[in-house]
Design a protein around this motif. Structure first.
Motif, PDB file in Angstrom:
ATOM      1  N   TYR A  27      26.947  11.558 -80.467  1.00 48.92           N
ATOM      2  CA  TYR A  27      26.068  12.423 -79.690  1.00 48.92           C
ATOM      3  C   TYR A  27      25.348  11.608 -78.618  1.00 48.92           C
ATOM      4  N   SER A  47      28.125  16.172 -77.155  1.00 48.15           N
ATOM      5  CA  SER A  47      28.806  15.858 -78.408  1.00 48.15           C
ATOM      6  C   SER A  47      30.204  15.348 -78.120  1.00 48.15           C
ATOM      7  N   PHE A  87      17.565   8.581 -72.837  1.00 41.06           N
ATOM      8  CA  PHE A  87      18.776   8.984 -73.562  1.00 41.06           C
ATOM      9  C   PHE A  87      18.816   8.295 -74.919  1.00 41.06           C
ATOM     10  N   GLN A 122      21.819  12.440 -76.700  1.00 32.05           N
ATOM     11  CA  GLN A 122      20.661  13.284 -76.386  1.00 32.05           C
ATOM     12  C   GLN A 122      20.074  12.790 -75.078  1.00 32.05           C
ATOM     13  N   GLY A 132      29.212  20.131 -74.508  1.00 34.03           N
ATOM     14  CA  GLY A 132      27.763  20.174 -74.365  1.00 34.03           C
ATOM     15  C   GLY A 132      27.242  20.011 -72.948  1.00 34.03           C
ATOM     16  N   SER A 183      16.633  18.953 -70.785  1.00 38.73           N
ATOM     17  CA  SER A 183      17.378  18.169 -71.767  1.00 38.73           C
ATOM     18  C   SER A 183      18.746  18.795 -72.019  1.00 38.73           C
ATOM     19  N   ARG A 215      22.273  17.954 -74.862  1.00 36.91           N
ATOM     20  CA  ARG A 215      22.847  17.128 -75.910  1.00 36.91           C
ATOM     21  C   ARG A 215      24.364  17.195 -75.812  1.00 36.91           C
ATOM     22  N   ASN A 244      17.180  13.411 -72.306  1.00 31.69           N
ATOM     23  CA  ASN A 244      15.892  14.019 -71.999  1.00 31.69           C
ATOM     24  C   ASN A 244      15.410  13.581 -70.626  1.00 31.69           C
TER      25      ASN A 244
END
Length: 121
Positions: free
Chosen positions: A80, A21, A68, A82, A8, A17, A19, A84
């Motif tokens: 995960y 994995s 995050f 994420q 990712g 952003s 994400r 941002n």
């Protein structure tokens, strides 16, 4: 034994952003605390985010708090991150880690190979 494979990463503009994995092998994945770390060129590896086995506890570095989010899906053996509102200073190789203790740390037992995240200004 746990094997970890990250994916990712990529190149993104500041404010964007991504994400990340992390896929884990092993039947006992749900028993491990999981986390993300990062290492920028010329710098030491640093903690980013962690999550306990049940997802009831998450914790973050001050530098990513509020931007995050870490999560996990024990049924899929996945973790995960994420990310941002990315900043150029978030540029680093990001590593997934697993630890049979309550929290991950730099001495955690298992590590992935890393995925590069580059944030352009």
């Amino acid at each position: 034994q746990v094997q970890l494979v990250e994916s990712g990463g990529g190149l993104v503009q500041a404010g964007g952003s991504l994400r990340l994995s992390c896929e884990a092998s092993g039947r006992t994945f749900s028993r491990y605390a999981m986390g993300w770390f990062r290492q920028a060129p010329g710098k030491e590896r640093e903690f980013v985010a962690g999550i306990n086995w049940s997802s009831s506890n998450t914790y973050y570095a001050d530098s990513v708090q509020g931007r995050f989010t870490i999560s996990r899906d024990n049924a899929k053996n996945m973790v995960y991150l994420q990310m941002n509102s990315l900043k150029p200073e978030d540029t680093a190789v990001y590593y997934c880690a697993a630890d049979p203790r309550l929290r991950v740390g730099l001495s955690s037992d298992y590590w992935g190979q890393g995925t590069q995240v580059t944030v352009s200004s």
